[in-house]
Design a protein around this motif. Structure first.
Motif, PDB file in Angstrom:
ATOM      1  N   LYS A   1      51.486  93.378 -10.217  1.00  0.00           N
ATOM      2  CA  LYS A   1      52.520  93.975  -9.792  1.00  0.00           C
ATOM      3  C   LYS A   1      53.033  93.741  -8.251  1.00  0.00           C
ATOM      4  O   LYS A   1      54.037  93.715  -7.750  1.00  0.00           O
ATOM      5  CB  LYS A   1      52.744  95.282 -10.301  1.00  0.00           C
ATOM      6  CG  LYS A   1      54.026  96.131 -10.094  1.00  0.00           C
ATOM      7  CD  LYS A   1      54.396  97.380 -10.561  1.00  0.00           C
ATOM      8  CE  LYS A   1      55.736  98.180 -10.406  1.00  0.00           C
ATOM      9  NZ  LYS A   1      55.927  99.341 -10.995  1.00  0.00           N
TER      10      LYS A   1
ATOM     11  N   ASP B   1      63.797  97.678 -14.795  1.00  0.00           N
ATOM     12  CA  ASP B   1      63.272  97.726 -16.160  1.00  0.00           C
ATOM     13  C   ASP B   1      63.772  98.491 -17.006  1.00  0.00           C
ATOM     14  O   ASP B   1      63.750  98.494 -18.185  1.00  0.00           O
ATOM     15  CB  ASP B   1      61.684  97.896 -15.898  1.00  0.00           C
ATOM     16  CG  ASP B   1      60.977  96.609 -15.579  1.00  0.00           C
ATOM     17  OD1 ASP B   1      61.519  95.533 -15.980  1.00  0.00           O
ATOM     18  OD2 ASP B   1      59.930  96.712 -14.907  1.00  0.00           O
ATOM     19  N   ASP B   2      64.129  99.892 -16.380  1.00  0.00           N
ATOM     20  CA  ASP B   2      64.442 100.892 -17.038  1.00  0.00           C
ATOM     21  C   ASP B   2      65.904 101.078 -17.612  1.00  0.00           C
ATOM     22  O   ASP B   2      66.398 101.736 -18.381  1.00  0.00           O
ATOM     23  CB  ASP B   2      64.268 102.114 -16.293  1.00  0.00           C
ATOM     24  CG  ASP B   2      62.813 102.627 -16.211  1.00  0.00           C
ATOM     25  OD1 ASP B   2      61.828 102.083 -16.704  1.00  0.00           O
ATOM     26  OD2 ASP B   2      62.367 103.456 -15.302  1.00  0.00           O
TER      27      ASP B   2
ATOM     28  N   ILE C   1      62.786  97.211  -9.025  1.00  0.00           N
ATOM     29  CA  ILE C   1      62.526  96.412 -10.214  1.00  0.00           C
ATOM     30  C   ILE C   1      62.004  97.471 -11.317  1.00  0.00           C
ATOM     31  O   ILE C   1      62.366  97.132 -12.398  1.00  0.00           O
ATOM     32  CB  ILE C   1      61.225  95.559  -9.745  1.00  0.00           C
ATOM     33  CG1 ILE C   1      61.329  94.502  -9.067  1.00  0.00           C
ATOM     34  CG2 ILE C   1      60.542  94.985 -11.129  1.00  0.00           C
ATOM     35  CD1 ILE C   1      62.672  93.727  -9.420  1.00  0.00           C
ATOM     36  N   ASP C   2      61.394  98.704 -10.950  1.00  0.00           N
ATOM     37  CA  ASP C   2      61.225  99.504 -11.879  1.00  0.00           C
ATOM     38  C   ASP C   2      62.546 100.160 -12.407  1.00  0.00           C
ATOM     39  O   ASP C   2      62.833 100.164 -13.890  1.00  0.00           O
ATOM     40  CB  ASP C   2      60.660 100.674 -11.568  1.00  0.00           C
ATOM     41  CG  ASP C   2      59.087 100.482 -11.168  1.00  0.00           C
ATOM     42  OD1 ASP C   2      58.564  99.431 -11.854  1.00  0.00           O
ATOM     43  OD2 ASP C   2      58.383 101.201 -10.458  1.00  0.00           O
TER      44      ASP C   2
ATOM     45  N   TRP D   1      72.378  95.266 -16.124  1.00  0.00           N
ATOM     46  CA  TRP D   1      72.124  94.049 -15.560  1.00  0.00           C
ATOM     47  C   TRP D   1      73.516  93.208 -15.083  1.00  0.00           C
ATOM     48  O   TRP D   1      73.348  92.312 -14.210  1.00  0.00           O
ATOM     49  CB  TRP D   1      71.265  93.297 -16.218  1.00  0.00           C
ATOM     50  CG  TRP D   1      69.689  93.675 -16.191  1.00  0.00           C
ATOM     51  CD1 TRP D   1      69.191  94.880 -15.786  1.00  0.00           C
ATOM     52  CD2 TRP D   1      68.678  93.061 -16.653  1.00  0.00           C
ATOM     53  NE1 TRP D   1      68.022  94.944 -15.684  1.00  0.00           N
ATOM     54  CE2 TRP D   1      67.584  93.775 -16.444  1.00  0.00           C
ATOM     55  CE3 TRP D   1      68.641  91.700 -17.355  1.00  0.00           C
ATOM     56  CZ2 TRP D   1      66.166  93.498 -16.920  1.00  0.00           C
ATOM     57  CZ3 TRP D   1      67.148  91.421 -17.668  1.00  0.00           C
ATOM     58  CH2 TRP D   1      65.886  92.234 -17.408  1.00  0.00           C
TER      59      TRP D   1
ATOM     60  N   ARG E   1      70.796  90.821 -13.334  1.00  0.00           N
ATOM     61  CA  ARG E   1      70.005  89.961 -14.123  1.00  0.00           C
ATOM     62  C   ARG E   1      69.517  88.989 -13.146  1.00  0.00           C
ATOM     63  O   ARG E   1      68.335  88.637 -13.288  1.00  0.00           O
ATOM     64  CB  ARG E   1      70.895  89.340 -15.099  1.00  0.00           C
ATOM     65  CG  ARG E   1      70.048  88.173 -15.984  1.00  0.00           C
ATOM     66  CD  ARG E   1      70.924  87.639 -16.947  1.00  0.00           C
ATOM     67  NE  ARG E   1      71.085  88.631 -18.055  1.00  0.00           N
ATOM     68  CZ  ARG E   1      72.305  89.221 -18.529  1.00  0.00           C
ATOM     69  NH1 ARG E   1      73.184  89.401 -17.675  1.00  0.00           N
ATOM     70  NH2 ARG E   1      71.999  90.253 -19.386  1.00  0.00           N
TER      71      ARG E   1
ATOM     72  N   PRO F   1      68.252  97.860 -18.283  1.00  0.00           N
ATOM     73  CA  PRO F   1      68.707  96.505 -18.467  1.00  0.00           C
ATOM     74  C   PRO F   1      70.149  96.561 -19.390  1.00  0.00           C
ATOM     75  O   PRO F   1      70.690  95.326 -18.927  1.00  0.00           O
ATOM     76  CB  PRO F   1      67.721  96.141 -19.970  1.00  0.00           C
ATOM     77  CG  PRO F   1      67.146  97.557 -20.422  1.00  0.00           C
ATOM     78  CD  PRO F   1      67.092  98.260 -19.557  1.00  0.00           C
TER      79      PRO F   1
ATOM     80  N   TYR G   1      66.797  90.539 -10.867  1.00  0.00           N
ATOM     81  CA  TYR G   1      65.351  91.059 -11.538  1.00  0.00           C
ATOM     82  C   TYR G   1      64.657  89.518 -11.936  1.00  0.00           C
ATOM     83  O   TYR G   1      63.344  89.317 -11.722  1.00  0.00           O
ATOM     84  CB  TYR G   1      65.815  91.547 -13.091  1.00  0.00           C
ATOM     85  CG  TYR G   1      64.703  92.025 -13.756  1.00  0.00           C
ATOM     86  CD1 TYR G   1      63.771  92.964 -13.743  1.00  0.00           C
ATOM     87  CD2 TYR G   1      64.009  91.004 -14.878  1.00  0.00           C
ATOM     88  CE1 TYR G   1      62.827  93.542 -14.416  1.00  0.00           C
ATOM     89  CE2 TYR G   1      63.005  91.523 -15.452  1.00  0.00           C
ATOM     90  CZ  TYR G   1      62.308  92.478 -15.215  1.00  0.00           C
ATOM     91  OH  TYR G   1      61.142  93.287 -15.835  1.00  0.00           O
TER      92      TYR G   1
ATOM     93  N   SER H   1      61.227  89.583  -9.839  1.00  0.00           N
ATOM     94  CA  SER H   1      60.065  89.972 -10.729  1.00  0.00           C
ATOM     95  C   SER H   1      58.881  89.241 -10.487  1.00  0.00           C
ATOM     96  O   SER H   1      58.995  87.996 -10.254  1.00  0.00           O
ATOM     97  CB  SER H   1      60.554  89.971 -12.166  1.00  0.00           C
ATOM     98  OG  SER H   1      61.495  90.918 -12.556  1.00  0.00           O
TER      99      SER H   1
ATOM    100  N   GLU I   1      59.580  97.467  -5.509  1.00  0.00           N
ATOM    101  CA  GLU I   1      58.938  98.010  -6.497  1.00  0.00           C
ATOM    102  C   GLU I   1      59.906  99.024  -7.373  1.00  0.00           C
ATOM    103  O   GLU I   1      60.231  99.277  -8.676  1.00  0.00           O
ATOM    104  CB  GLU I   1      57.348  98.536  -6.557  1.00  0.00           C
ATOM    105  CG  GLU I   1      56.680  97.506  -6.250  1.00  0.00           C
ATOM    106  CD  GLU I   1      55.097  97.964  -6.062  1.00  0.00           C
ATOM    107  OE1 GLU I   1      54.920  99.465  -6.056  1.00  0.00           O
ATOM    108  OE2 GLU I   1      54.185  97.386  -5.884  1.00  0.00           O
TER     109      GLU I   1
END
Length: 114
Positions: free
Chosen positions: A46, A90-91, A86-87, A96, A32, A93, A35, A39, A83
């Protein structure tokens, strides 16, 4: 000793004992916080993801993985790996709450499997 000196001693400021201040870039310890710190600001491209601190943190873990047999990278730019992390976040959560370093390792290994 003047009264100003007594105030400094009484508060501990002169010895560095004052209340802790928030660091500009505290080390992220969970997915968490990673991110949040890495981010891009909503509405920005991006390519602005990461920043120097975040990139260095992720690349430090990346460099520790380079000797693994199942980890293949080919001189890709560091932004590429930021990236990927972060991706992954994102996928996933629901992950986290796990430690940031372990999530970075998972993300990089998954994205760079030979």
């Amino acid at each position: 000793m003047n009264s100003f000196g007594l105030i400094i001693l009484a508060t501990g400021i002169g010895l560095g004992l004052g209340s802790p201040t928030e660091q500009e870039h505290p080390r992220p310890n969970t997915g968490r916080s990673l991110y949040k710190q890495c981010s891009p600001v909503p509405g920005t491209p991006k390519k602005t993801v990461g920043g120097l601190y975040c990139t260095g943190y992720i690349m430090g873990i990346h460099d520790g993985l380079k000797d693994r047999v199942d980890f293949c990278t080919y001189g890709d730019p560091s932004q590429y790996f930021v990236e990927q992390v972060i991706d992954y976040l994102d996928d996933h959560p629901t992950e986290w709450s796990q430690s940031a370093p372990s999530l970075i390792r998972k993300a990089l290994i998954e994205a760079n499997d030979c």
